[in-house]
Design an enzyme around this catalytic site. Structure first.
Site, PDB file in Angstrom:
ATOM      1  N   GLU A   7       0.858  -1.206   0.000  1.00  0.00           N
ATOM      2  CA  GLU A   7       0.000   0.000   0.000  1.00  0.00           C
ATOM      3  C   GLU A   7       0.881   1.239   0.000  1.00  0.00           C
ATOM      4  O   GLU A   7       1.305   1.732   1.048  1.00  0.00           O
ATOM      5  CB  GLU A   7      -0.977   0.010   1.183  1.00  0.00           C
ATOM      6  CG  GLU A   7      -2.000   1.140   1.027  1.00  0.00           C
ATOM      7  CD  GLU A   7      -3.108   1.140   2.080  1.00  0.00           C
ATOM      8  OE1 GLU A   7      -3.278   0.130   2.772  1.00  0.00           O
ATOM      9  OE2 GLU A   7      -3.779   2.177   2.196  1.00  0.00           O
ATOM     10  N   HIS A   9       1.096   4.893  -2.230  1.00  0.00           N
ATOM     11  CA  HIS A   9       0.270   5.615  -3.202  1.00  0.00           C
ATOM     12  C   HIS A   9       1.042   6.656  -4.010  1.00  0.00           C
ATOM     13  O   HIS A   9       1.973   7.277  -3.523  1.00  0.00           O
ATOM     14  CB  HIS A   9      -0.879   6.325  -2.492  1.00  0.00           C
ATOM     15  CG  HIS A   9      -1.742   5.395  -1.712  1.00  0.00           C
ATOM     16  ND1 HIS A   9      -2.423   4.347  -2.295  1.00  0.00           N
ATOM     17  CD2 HIS A   9      -2.037   5.324  -0.385  1.00  0.00           C
ATOM     18  CE1 HIS A   9      -3.098   3.689  -1.368  1.00  0.00           C
ATOM     19  NE2 HIS A   9      -2.876   4.257  -0.203  1.00  0.00           N
ATOM     20  N   HIS A 165      -9.281  -0.664  -1.672  1.00  0.00           N
ATOM     21  CA  HIS A 165      -8.797   0.466  -0.880  1.00  0.00           C
ATOM     22  C   HIS A 165      -9.974   1.340  -0.460  1.00  0.00           C
ATOM     23  O   HIS A 165     -10.905   1.552  -1.235  1.00  0.00           O
ATOM     24  CB  HIS A 165      -7.801   1.300  -1.702  1.00  0.00           C
ATOM     25  CG  HIS A 165      -7.120   2.333  -0.885  1.00  0.00           C
ATOM     26  ND1 HIS A 165      -7.678   3.548  -0.615  1.00  0.00           N
ATOM     27  CD2 HIS A 165      -5.937   2.288  -0.225  1.00  0.00           C
ATOM     28  CE1 HIS A 165      -6.865   4.220   0.172  1.00  0.00           C
ATOM     29  NE2 HIS A 165      -5.803   3.478   0.431  1.00  0.00           N
ATOM     30  N   ASP A 290       0.902   2.551   3.542  1.00  0.00           N
ATOM     31  CA  ASP A 290      -0.024   3.661   3.275  1.00  0.00           C
ATOM     32  C   ASP A 290       0.696   4.997   3.064  1.00  0.00           C
ATOM     33  O   ASP A 290       0.110   6.064   3.317  1.00  0.00           O
ATOM     34  CB  ASP A 290      -1.080   3.806   4.384  1.00  0.00           C
ATOM     35  CG  ASP A 290      -2.434   4.229   3.833  1.00  0.00           C
ATOM     36  OD1 ASP A 290      -2.519   4.549   2.637  1.00  0.00           O
ATOM     37  OD2 ASP A 290      -3.396   4.252   4.616  1.00  0.00           O
TER      38      ASP A 290
END
Ligand code: GRE
Ligand code: ZN
Length: 328
Positions: A7, A9, A165, A290
């Site tokens: 994860e 981004h 997500h 994240d």
């Protein structure tokens, strides 16, 4: 052993502009952080040395990059399809430049389903992406709806996982209290857990039993619910009656155990970590940071402080990912 972050981004400047246009209907508070010169925007569009440096500092070897929320699936389908294609091409370019450090998840404008199926195949077969990063809602609909089954069939056929997500929930009761309730700390995950349960209770995972669904944030609370979600199926006053609970091939928790893989993102609680590993095991857990909403370093520091044997670490950081087809 390689540490693979599931994860992590990114965004393109085109996407950053598009989310502020009328093309996307979302509450103002949900995109307030994405001003052109904000630190989050700068980190998202860095597909080069800045991101690599942050990975090196944290001890993360490979990042599987996914387009940020708000969901590309929320755009008007035709515009979304064009934006998805260009975004996937930009990601493929970054992966080609740093083949040892970056991998890619496809971004798909799922509401233009036929085109999205085609783009999914292009992303995996031509661009070498390792799955599809989708979202908890598509603005007006959810992933389990029948019109999206061709995408689920394609994921099964291509043998790649689907990452669900979180995005700003479309459940109206979340919205009055803004980011504090509807945002990443609660509303995002609550809706994502709902969609995972819809895939189970709606019989979608009976239709596509080999699907692998990845959820972030230690499975958005579901590992804690393993016993509870089975209650309608084990209680005698409900079980024989399909009008009260749809008939399934297996108990709900069996699907959570076999079809769901969870990441370690954004939750630094030993209780959550231990609950998840006891409920699912390291064969169903992968690293997720994240970034840039969370720090890769904080994530790795937390995980280093948890009790894991060398073979458990190897599972979490690399080999469970390889069972999903992510080979480095
Ligand atoms: C996240 O991935 O956690 C996230 C987004 C978009 C906005 C905020 C946020 O994808 O935390
Ligand atoms: Zn995220």
């Amino acid at each position: 052993m390689a540490r693979i972050d599931f994860e992590n981004h990114f965004a393109t400047t085109e996407w950053l502009a598009a989310i502020h246009s009328d093309a996307l209907e979302v509450p103002e508070w949900s995109i307030a952080m994405f001003t052109p010169d904000s630190p989050v925007s700068a980190a998202l569009v860095d597909l080069g040395e800045g991101r690599i440096k942050a990975m090196d500092e944290a001890g993360i070897d490979v990042a599987i990059l996914s387009l940020s929320a708000p969901a590309i699936e929320r755009f008007e389908p035709l515009a979304g399809t064009k934006l998805a294609r260009r975004t996937n091409d930009a990601l493929a370019e970054a992966v080609a430049k740093y083949p040892d450090r970056f991998l890619g998840f496809a971004a798909l404008a799922a509401r233009d389903t036929e085109a999205a199926v085609e783009e999914f195949e292009r992303c995996v077969k031509e661009l070498g992406f390792v799955g599809w990063n989708t979202h908890s809602n598509f603005g007006d609909s959810y992933l389990d709806e029948k019109r999206y089954w061709p995408l689920l069939a394609k994921a099964e056929e291509l043998r790649v996982p689907i990452y669900i997500h979180p995005d700003n929930p479309i459940i109206p009761q979340f919205l009055p209290y803004g980011w504090g309730l509807a945002g990443p700390s609660f509303g995002y995950g609550a809706e994502t857990a709902l969609v995972m349960m819809r895939l189970i209770i709606g019989g979608v995972l009976d239709e596509f039993p080999n699907l692998k669904i990845i959820l972030g944030h230690y499975g958005e609370g579901l590992p804690f619910m393993m016993d509870r979600v089975n209650r309608p199926y084990v209680q005698g006053h409900v079980r024989p009656n399909p009008s009260m609970a749809p008939t399934l091939k297996r108990a709900p928790a069996d699907y959570l155990r076999d079809n769901m893989i969870v990441t370690t993102s954004g939750n630094y609680s030993t209780d959550a970590f231990v609950c998840t590993k006891n409920a699912l095991g390291f064969g169903r857990m992968v690293l997720g940071s994240d970034y840039p909403y969370e720090s890769m370093t904080t994530c790795m520091e937390f995980l280093r402080s948890q009790s894991m044997s060398p073979s458990e670490q190897e599972q979490l950081y690399q080999t469970t990912g390889s069972t999903l087809g992510v080979k480095v």
